[in-house]
Design an enzyme around this catalytic site. Structure first.
Site, PDB file in Angstrom:
ATOM      1  N   SER A 207       0.869  -1.183   0.000  1.00 53.71           N
ATOM      2  CA  SER A 207       0.000   0.000   0.000  1.00 53.71           C
ATOM      3  C   SER A 207       0.905   1.232   0.000  1.00 53.71           C
ATOM      4  O   SER A 207       2.089   1.130   0.356  1.00 53.71           O
ATOM      5  CB  SER A 207      -0.863  -0.009   1.275  1.00 53.71           C
ATOM      6  OG  SER A 207      -1.468   1.257   1.492  1.00 53.71           O
TER       7      SER A 207
ATOM      8  N   TYR B 194      -1.993  -0.932  10.497  1.00 54.73           N
ATOM      9  CA  TYR B 194      -2.069  -1.120   9.042  1.00 54.73           C
ATOM     10  C   TYR B 194      -0.757  -0.682   8.390  1.00 54.73           C
ATOM     11  O   TYR B 194      -0.183  -1.405   7.575  1.00 54.73           O
ATOM     12  CB  TYR B 194      -3.252  -0.318   8.494  1.00 54.73           C
ATOM     13  CG  TYR B 194      -3.547  -0.558   7.031  1.00 54.73           C
ATOM     14  CD1 TYR B 194      -4.173  -1.727   6.621  1.00 54.73           C
ATOM     15  CD2 TYR B 194      -3.216   0.384   6.072  1.00 54.73           C
ATOM     16  CE1 TYR B 194      -4.455  -1.957   5.284  1.00 54.73           C
ATOM     17  CE2 TYR B 194      -3.490   0.168   4.727  1.00 54.73           C
ATOM     18  CZ  TYR B 194      -4.110  -0.996   4.335  1.00 54.73           C
ATOM     19  OH  TYR B 194      -4.384  -1.224   3.010  1.00 54.73           O
TER      20      TYR B 194
HETATM   21  N1  LIG Z   1      -8.931  -0.052  -0.838  1.00 51.93           N
HETATM   22  C1  LIG Z   1      -7.811   0.619  -0.732  1.00 51.93           C
HETATM   23  O1  LIG Z   1      -7.803   1.871  -0.714  1.00 51.93           O
HETATM   24  C2  LIG Z   1      -6.500  -0.105  -0.626  1.00 51.93           C
HETATM   25  C3  LIG Z   1      -5.319   0.629  -0.805  1.00 51.93           C
HETATM   26  C4  LIG Z   1      -4.093  -0.007  -0.716  1.00 51.93           C
HETATM   27  C5  LIG Z   1      -4.047  -1.369  -0.439  1.00 51.93           C
HETATM   28  N2  LIG Z   1      -5.209  -2.068  -0.266  1.00 51.93           N
HETATM   29  C6  LIG Z   1      -5.093  -3.497   0.016  1.00 51.93           C
HETATM   30  O2  LIG Z   1      -5.724  -4.217  -1.017  1.00 51.93           O
HETATM   31  C7  LIG Z   1      -6.168  -5.488  -0.516  1.00 51.93           C
HETATM   32  C8  LIG Z   1      -7.629  -5.674  -0.890  1.00 51.93           C
HETATM   33  O3  LIG Z   1      -8.380  -4.676  -0.225  1.00 51.93           O
HETATM   34  P1  LIG Z   1      -9.811  -4.179  -0.707  1.00 51.93           P
HETATM   35  O4  LIG Z   1      -9.793  -2.717  -0.543  1.00 51.93           O
HETATM   36  O5  LIG Z   1     -10.175  -4.773  -2.010  1.00 51.93           O
HETATM   37  O6  LIG Z   1     -10.683  -4.775   0.515  1.00 51.93           O
HETATM   38  P2  LIG Z   1     -11.984  -5.709   0.580  1.00 51.93           P
HETATM   39  O7  LIG Z   1     -12.394  -5.664   2.010  1.00 51.93           O
HETATM   40  O8  LIG Z   1     -12.972  -5.324  -0.454  1.00 51.93           O
HETATM   41  O9  LIG Z   1     -11.409  -7.161   0.238  1.00 51.93           O
HETATM   42  C9  LIG Z   1     -10.560  -7.858   1.132  1.00 51.93           C
HETATM   43  C10 LIG Z   1     -10.395  -9.299   0.676  1.00 51.93           C
HETATM   44  O10 LIG Z   1      -9.523  -9.966   1.617  1.00 51.93           O
HETATM   45  C11 LIG Z   1     -10.199 -11.101   2.144  1.00 51.93           C
HETATM   46  N3  LIG Z   1      -9.790 -11.323   3.528  1.00 51.93           N
HETATM   47  C12 LIG Z   1      -9.868 -10.455   4.582  1.00 51.93           C
HETATM   48  N4  LIG Z   1      -9.434 -11.053   5.690  1.00 51.93           N
HETATM   49  C13 LIG Z   1      -9.071 -12.317   5.355  1.00 51.93           C
HETATM   50  C14 LIG Z   1      -8.551 -13.430   6.074  1.00 51.93           C
HETATM   51  N5  LIG Z   1      -8.302 -13.384   7.375  1.00 51.93           N
HETATM   52  N6  LIG Z   1      -8.313 -14.581   5.386  1.00 51.93           N
HETATM   53  C15 LIG Z   1      -8.574 -14.653   4.046  1.00 51.93           C
HETATM   54  N7  LIG Z   1      -9.059 -13.641   3.324  1.00 51.93           N
HETATM   55  C16 LIG Z   1      -9.305 -12.484   3.976  1.00 51.93           C
HETATM   56  C17 LIG Z   1     -11.684 -10.790   2.026  1.00 51.93           C
HETATM   57  O11 LIG Z   1     -12.446 -11.987   2.075  1.00 51.93           O
HETATM   58  C18 LIG Z   1     -11.701 -10.087   0.669  1.00 51.93           C
HETATM   59  O12 LIG Z   1     -11.676 -11.045  -0.370  1.00 51.93           O
HETATM   60  C19 LIG Z   1      -5.892  -5.441   0.987  1.00 51.93           C
HETATM   61  O13 LIG Z   1      -4.671  -6.117   1.249  1.00 51.93           O
HETATM   62  C20 LIG Z   1      -5.763  -3.959   1.287  1.00 51.93           C
HETATM   63  O14 LIG Z   1      -4.968  -3.706   2.412  1.00 51.93           O
HETATM   64  C21 LIG Z   1      -6.429  -1.453  -0.359  1.00 51.93           C
END
Ligand SMILES: NC(=O)c1ccc[n+]([C@@H]2O[C@H](COP(=O)([O-])OP(=O)(O)OC[C@H]3O[C@@H](n4cnc5c(N)ncnc54)[C@H](O)[C@@H]3O)[C@@H](O)[C@H]2O)c1
Length: 251
Positions: free
Chosen positions: A142, A155
Protein backbone atom coordinates in the site's frame (compact mmCIF):
# COMPACT_ATOMS: atom_id res chain seq x y z
CA UNK A 1 -1.42 -8.94 -22.01
CA UNK A 2 1.25 -11.44 -23.13
CA UNK A 3 1.73 -14.64 -21.18
CA UNK A 4 -1.47 -14.88 -19.14
CA UNK A 5 -3.63 -17.09 -21.36
CA UNK A 6 -4.11 -20.55 -19.85
CA UNK A 7 -2.10 -19.71 -16.74
CA UNK A 8 -3.23 -20.97 -13.30
CA UNK A 9 -3.81 -17.97 -11.04
CA UNK A 10 -4.47 -18.15 -7.29
CA UNK A 11 -6.02 -14.94 -5.95
CA UNK A 12 -6.10 -14.90 -2.15
CA UNK A 13 -8.49 -12.19 -1.00
CA UNK A 14 -10.20 -12.58 -4.37
CA UNK A 15 -13.83 -12.28 -3.29
CA UNK A 16 -14.32 -8.53 -2.85
CA UNK A 17 -13.03 -5.14 -3.99
CA UNK A 18 -9.61 -5.22 -5.68
CA UNK A 19 -9.33 -9.02 -5.55
CA UNK A 20 -12.72 -9.50 -7.19
CA UNK A 21 -11.81 -7.06 -9.98
CA UNK A 22 -8.53 -8.93 -10.38
CA UNK A 23 -10.29 -12.29 -10.71
CA UNK A 24 -12.41 -10.72 -13.46
CA UNK A 25 -9.34 -9.30 -15.22
CA UNK A 26 -7.41 -12.60 -15.23
CA UNK A 27 -10.48 -14.45 -16.56
CA UNK A 28 -10.74 -11.84 -19.33
CA UNK A 29 -7.06 -12.52 -20.11
CA UNK A 30 -7.90 -16.24 -20.55
CA UNK A 31 -6.30 -17.40 -17.28
CA UNK A 32 -7.80 -20.09 -15.05
CA UNK A 33 -8.62 -18.65 -11.65
CA UNK A 34 -8.91 -19.97 -8.09
CA UNK A 35 -10.09 -17.46 -5.48
CA UNK A 36 -9.88 -17.62 -1.69
CA UNK A 37 -11.58 -15.32 0.78
CA UNK A 38 -12.74 -15.13 4.35
CA UNK A 39 -16.50 -15.08 3.77
CA UNK A 40 -18.56 -17.98 2.39
CA UNK A 41 -21.35 -15.76 1.00
CA UNK A 42 -18.82 -13.51 -0.77
CA UNK A 43 -17.14 -16.54 -2.33
CA UNK A 44 -20.46 -17.91 -3.56
CA UNK A 45 -21.39 -14.55 -5.05
CA UNK A 46 -17.96 -14.19 -6.73
CA UNK A 47 -18.20 -17.58 -8.40
CA UNK A 48 -21.78 -16.93 -9.51
CA UNK A 49 -20.87 -13.51 -10.95
CA UNK A 50 -17.71 -14.55 -12.77
CA UNK A 51 -18.46 -18.08 -13.90
CA UNK A 52 -19.66 -16.98 -17.35
CA UNK A 53 -16.20 -15.46 -18.02
CA UNK A 54 -14.28 -18.72 -17.63
CA UNK A 55 -12.92 -21.38 -15.28
CA UNK A 56 -13.24 -20.20 -11.68
CA UNK A 57 -13.11 -22.22 -8.49
CA UNK A 58 -12.49 -21.26 -4.86
CA UNK A 59 -12.32 -21.93 -1.12
CA UNK A 60 -12.95 -20.10 2.12
CA UNK A 61 -10.24 -19.80 4.79
CA UNK A 62 -8.35 -17.51 7.13
CA UNK A 63 -4.89 -16.59 5.86
CA UNK A 64 -3.59 -16.12 9.40
CA UNK A 65 -4.22 -19.83 10.12
CA UNK A 66 -1.50 -22.07 8.71
CA UNK A 67 -3.79 -25.10 8.22
CA UNK A 68 -6.27 -22.96 6.27
CA UNK A 69 -3.47 -21.70 4.03
CA UNK A 70 -2.31 -25.27 3.35
CA UNK A 71 -5.89 -26.25 2.49
CA UNK A 72 -6.30 -23.27 0.13
CA UNK A 73 -3.00 -23.91 -1.65
CA UNK A 74 -3.73 -27.64 -1.95
CA UNK A 75 -7.21 -26.88 -3.32
CA UNK A 76 -5.81 -24.37 -5.81
CA UNK A 77 -3.16 -26.82 -7.01
CA UNK A 78 -5.75 -29.56 -7.49
CA UNK A 79 -8.04 -27.21 -9.39
CA UNK A 80 -5.41 -25.42 -11.54
CA UNK A 81 -2.88 -28.32 -11.93
CA UNK A 82 -0.20 -25.73 -11.16
CA UNK A 83 -0.14 -22.29 -9.57
CA UNK A 84 1.74 -20.16 -12.10
CA UNK A 85 0.73 -16.83 -10.59
CA UNK A 86 -0.02 -15.89 -6.97
CA UNK A 87 -1.96 -12.71 -6.29
CA UNK A 88 -1.43 -12.34 -2.54
CA UNK A 89 -4.12 -9.76 -1.82
CA UNK A 90 -5.99 -10.51 1.44
CA UNK A 91 -6.05 -7.67 3.94
CA UNK A 92 -7.95 -5.80 6.63
CA UNK A 93 -7.65 -2.26 7.97
CA UNK A 94 -7.99 -0.89 11.46
CA UNK A 95 -8.41 2.80 12.23
CA UNK A 96 -7.46 4.20 15.66
CA UNK A 97 -5.09 6.76 17.17
CA UNK A 98 -1.71 5.24 18.04
CA UNK A 99 -2.19 5.73 21.79
CA UNK A 100 -5.62 4.08 21.67
CA UNK A 101 -4.74 1.15 19.43
CA UNK A 102 -5.90 -1.99 21.24
CA UNK A 103 -3.45 -4.89 21.42
CA UNK A 104 -6.08 -7.24 19.92
CA UNK A 105 -6.58 -4.93 16.92
CA UNK A 106 -2.81 -4.67 16.41
CA UNK A 107 -2.42 -8.47 16.61
CA UNK A 108 -5.28 -9.17 14.20
CA UNK A 109 -4.11 -6.64 11.62
CA UNK A 110 -0.55 -7.97 11.68
CA UNK A 111 -1.83 -11.57 11.67
CA UNK A 112 -3.91 -11.13 8.52
CA UNK A 113 -1.86 -8.57 6.59
CA UNK A 114 1.67 -9.72 7.36
CA UNK A 115 1.67 -13.25 8.82
CA UNK A 116 -1.05 -14.26 6.32
CA UNK A 117 0.85 -12.80 3.40
CA UNK A 118 3.99 -14.65 4.54
CA UNK A 119 2.20 -17.99 5.04
CA UNK A 120 0.56 -17.85 1.61
CA UNK A 121 3.72 -16.70 -0.19
CA UNK A 122 5.86 -19.33 1.50
CA UNK A 123 3.44 -22.18 0.71
CA UNK A 124 3.15 -21.20 -2.97
CA UNK A 125 6.86 -20.28 -3.26
CA UNK A 126 7.83 -23.75 -2.02
CA UNK A 127 5.72 -25.39 -4.72
CA UNK A 128 7.04 -23.12 -7.47
CA UNK A 129 10.64 -23.73 -6.37
CA UNK A 130 10.16 -27.50 -6.03
CA UNK A 131 8.99 -28.13 -9.60
CA UNK A 132 11.52 -25.66 -11.06
CA UNK A 133 9.05 -24.06 -13.47
CA UNK A 134 9.19 -20.61 -11.85
CA UNK A 135 6.27 -18.24 -11.56
CA UNK A 136 5.15 -14.79 -10.55
CA UNK A 137 4.09 -13.61 -7.11
CA UNK A 138 2.54 -10.20 -6.52
CA UNK A 139 2.00 -9.17 -2.90
CA UNK A 140 -0.35 -6.39 -1.82
CA UNK A 141 1.37 -3.58 0.09
CA UNK A 142 0.00 0.00 0.00
CA UNK A 143 1.13 3.61 -0.09
CA UNK A 144 0.83 3.13 3.69
CA UNK A 145 4.07 1.11 3.35
CA UNK A 146 5.79 4.30 2.16
CA UNK A 147 4.45 6.92 4.59
CA UNK A 148 2.81 6.91 8.00
CA UNK A 149 -0.83 7.84 7.53
CA UNK A 150 -2.25 9.04 10.85
CA UNK A 151 -4.70 6.74 12.67
CA UNK A 152 -3.45 3.61 10.86
CA UNK A 153 -0.58 2.41 13.07
CA UNK A 154 -1.13 -1.33 12.73
CA UNK A 155 -2.07 -1.12 9.04
CA UNK A 156 0.99 1.00 8.20
CA UNK A 157 3.28 -1.36 10.10
CA UNK A 158 1.80 -4.42 8.41
CA UNK A 159 2.17 -2.93 4.92
CA UNK A 160 5.72 -1.73 5.61
CA UNK A 161 6.43 -5.35 6.53
CA UNK A 162 4.94 -6.57 3.24
CA UNK A 163 7.28 -4.27 1.31
CA UNK A 164 10.34 -5.77 3.02
CA UNK A 165 8.91 -9.29 2.73
CA UNK A 166 8.60 -8.71 -1.01
CA UNK A 167 12.16 -7.44 -1.42
CA UNK A 168 13.61 -10.34 0.55
CA UNK A 169 11.58 -12.89 -1.40
CA UNK A 170 12.80 -11.28 -4.63
CA UNK A 171 16.43 -11.53 -3.52
CA UNK A 172 16.09 -15.20 -2.57
CA UNK A 173 13.71 -16.52 -5.24
CA UNK A 174 14.96 -14.81 -8.40
CA UNK A 175 17.44 -17.60 -9.13
CA UNK A 176 14.51 -20.07 -9.14
CA UNK A 177 12.78 -18.06 -11.87
CA UNK A 178 10.16 -16.75 -9.47
CA UNK A 179 9.51 -13.04 -9.98
CA UNK A 180 8.25 -11.25 -6.88
CA UNK A 181 6.84 -7.72 -6.76
CA UNK A 182 4.31 -5.77 -4.76
CA UNK A 183 1.66 -3.13 -5.38
CA UNK A 184 1.32 0.12 -3.46
CA UNK A 185 -2.15 1.50 -4.21
CA UNK A 186 -3.36 4.74 -2.69
CA UNK A 187 -7.04 5.44 -2.04
CA UNK A 188 -9.15 2.89 -3.96
CA UNK A 189 -12.94 2.70 -3.87
CA UNK A 190 -13.73 -0.68 -2.23
CA UNK A 191 -15.80 -2.04 0.67
CA UNK A 192 -12.64 -1.84 2.84
CA UNK A 193 -12.54 1.94 3.07
CA UNK A 194 -16.22 2.53 2.38
CA UNK A 195 -16.68 1.00 5.83
CA UNK A 196 -14.13 3.35 7.42
CA UNK A 197 -14.84 6.81 5.93
CA UNK A 198 -17.99 8.72 4.98
CA UNK A 199 -18.59 10.25 1.55
CA UNK A 200 -18.02 13.88 2.66
CA UNK A 201 -14.65 12.97 4.17
CA UNK A 202 -13.69 11.09 0.98
CA UNK A 203 -14.62 14.04 -1.31
CA UNK A 204 -12.46 16.43 0.71
CA UNK A 205 -9.61 13.94 0.79
CA UNK A 206 -9.73 13.50 -3.01
CA UNK A 207 -9.61 17.27 -3.55
CA UNK A 208 -6.83 17.99 -1.06
CA UNK A 209 -4.51 15.00 -1.39
CA UNK A 210 -4.80 13.38 -4.83
CA UNK A 211 -3.46 15.32 -7.86
CA UNK A 212 -5.79 13.42 -10.24
CA UNK A 213 -8.64 14.62 -8.02
CA UNK A 214 -10.33 11.29 -7.48
CA UNK A 215 -10.01 7.94 -5.73
CA UNK A 216 -8.88 4.94 -7.78
CA UNK A 217 -11.04 2.10 -9.06
CA UNK A 218 -10.50 -1.57 -8.26
CA UNK A 219 -10.08 -2.40 -11.96
CA UNK A 220 -7.16 0.08 -12.17
CA UNK A 221 -5.33 -1.94 -9.52
CA UNK A 222 -6.34 -5.22 -11.19
CA UNK A 223 -4.64 -3.99 -14.38
CA UNK A 224 -1.39 -3.49 -12.45
CA UNK A 225 -1.64 -6.99 -10.99
CA UNK A 226 -2.14 -8.42 -14.49
CA UNK A 227 0.80 -6.41 -15.86
CA UNK A 228 3.24 -7.53 -13.12
CA UNK A 229 2.16 -11.17 -13.54
CA UNK A 230 2.52 -11.06 -17.34
CA UNK A 231 5.43 -11.51 -19.75
CA UNK A 232 5.37 -7.75 -20.29
CA UNK A 233 6.99 -7.44 -16.84
CA UNK A 234 9.62 -10.16 -17.40
CA UNK A 235 12.52 -8.03 -16.03
CA UNK A 236 10.56 -6.33 -13.23
CA UNK A 237 11.54 -7.98 -9.95
CA UNK A 238 11.62 -6.76 -6.35
CA UNK A 239 9.67 -3.63 -7.32
CA UNK A 240 6.91 -1.75 -5.53
CA UNK A 241 4.51 -0.28 -8.10
CA UNK A 242 2.68 2.82 -6.85
CA UNK A 243 -0.90 3.34 -8.13
CA UNK A 244 -2.11 6.44 -6.33
CA UNK A 245 -3.21 9.20 -8.73
CA UNK A 246 -0.05 11.12 -7.81
CA UNK A 247 -0.70 11.24 -4.06
CA UNK A 248 2.85 10.31 -2.99
CA UNK A 249 4.36 12.74 -5.54
CA UNK A 250 3.05 15.73 -3.56
CA UNK A 251 5.61 17.64 -1.48
N1 LIG B 1 -8.93 -0.05 -0.84
C1 LIG B 1 -7.81 0.62 -0.73
O1 LIG B 1 -7.80 1.87 -0.71
C2 LIG B 1 -6.50 -0.11 -0.63
C3 LIG B 1 -5.32 0.63 -0.81
C4 LIG B 1 -4.09 -0.01 -0.72
C5 LIG B 1 -4.05 -1.37 -0.44
N2 LIG B 1 -5.21 -2.07 -0.27
C6 LIG B 1 -5.09 -3.50 0.02
O2 LIG B 1 -5.72 -4.22 -1.02
C7 LIG B 1 -6.17 -5.49 -0.52
C8 LIG B 1 -7.63 -5.67 -0.89
O3 LIG B 1 -8.38 -4.68 -0.22
P1 LIG B 1 -9.81 -4.18 -0.71
O4 LIG B 1 -9.79 -2.72 -0.54
O5 LIG B 1 -10.18 -4.77 -2.01
O6 LIG B 1 -10.68 -4.78 0.52
P2 LIG B 1 -11.98 -5.71 0.58
O7 LIG B 1 -12.39 -5.66 2.01
O8 LIG B 1 -12.97 -5.32 -0.45
O9 LIG B 1 -11.41 -7.16 0.24
C9 LIG B 1 -10.56 -7.86 1.13
C10 LIG B 1 -10.40 -9.30 0.68
O10 LIG B 1 -9.52 -9.97 1.62
C11 LIG B 1 -10.20 -11.10 2.14
N3 LIG B 1 -9.79 -11.32 3.53
C12 LIG B 1 -9.87 -10.45 4.58
N4 LIG B 1 -9.43 -11.05 5.69
C13 LIG B 1 -9.07 -12.32 5.35
C14 LIG B 1 -8.55 -13.43 6.07
N5 LIG B 1 -8.30 -13.38 7.37
N6 LIG B 1 -8.31 -14.58 5.39
C15 LIG B 1 -8.57 -14.65 4.05
N7 LIG B 1 -9.06 -13.64 3.32
C16 LIG B 1 -9.31 -12.48 3.98
C17 LIG B 1 -11.68 -10.79 2.03
O11 LIG B 1 -12.45 -11.99 2.07
C18 LIG B 1 -11.70 -10.09 0.67
O12 LIG B 1 -11.68 -11.04 -0.37
C19 LIG B 1 -5.89 -5.44 0.99
O13 LIG B 1 -4.67 -6.12 1.25
C20 LIG B 1 -5.76 -3.96 1.29
O14 LIG B 1 -4.97 -3.71 2.41
C21 LIG B 1 -6.43 -1.45 -0.36
Amino acid sequence: MRGLEGKGVLIVGGTSGIGLATARRFLEEGSRVFVAGHDEAELKETRATLTELGAIDGLVGDVSVEDDVETIVRGATASLSRIDVLINNAGVAHKAPFLETATEAWDRTIAVNLRGMFLVARAVGRLMAADGAGGAIVNMASTNALGGEELYTAYNASKGGVLQLTRTMAVELGSAGIRVNCLCPGFIDTPLNRGLEDETWIRTYEREHIPLGRRGRADEVAAAYAFLASEEASFIHGAALVIDGGQTAVM
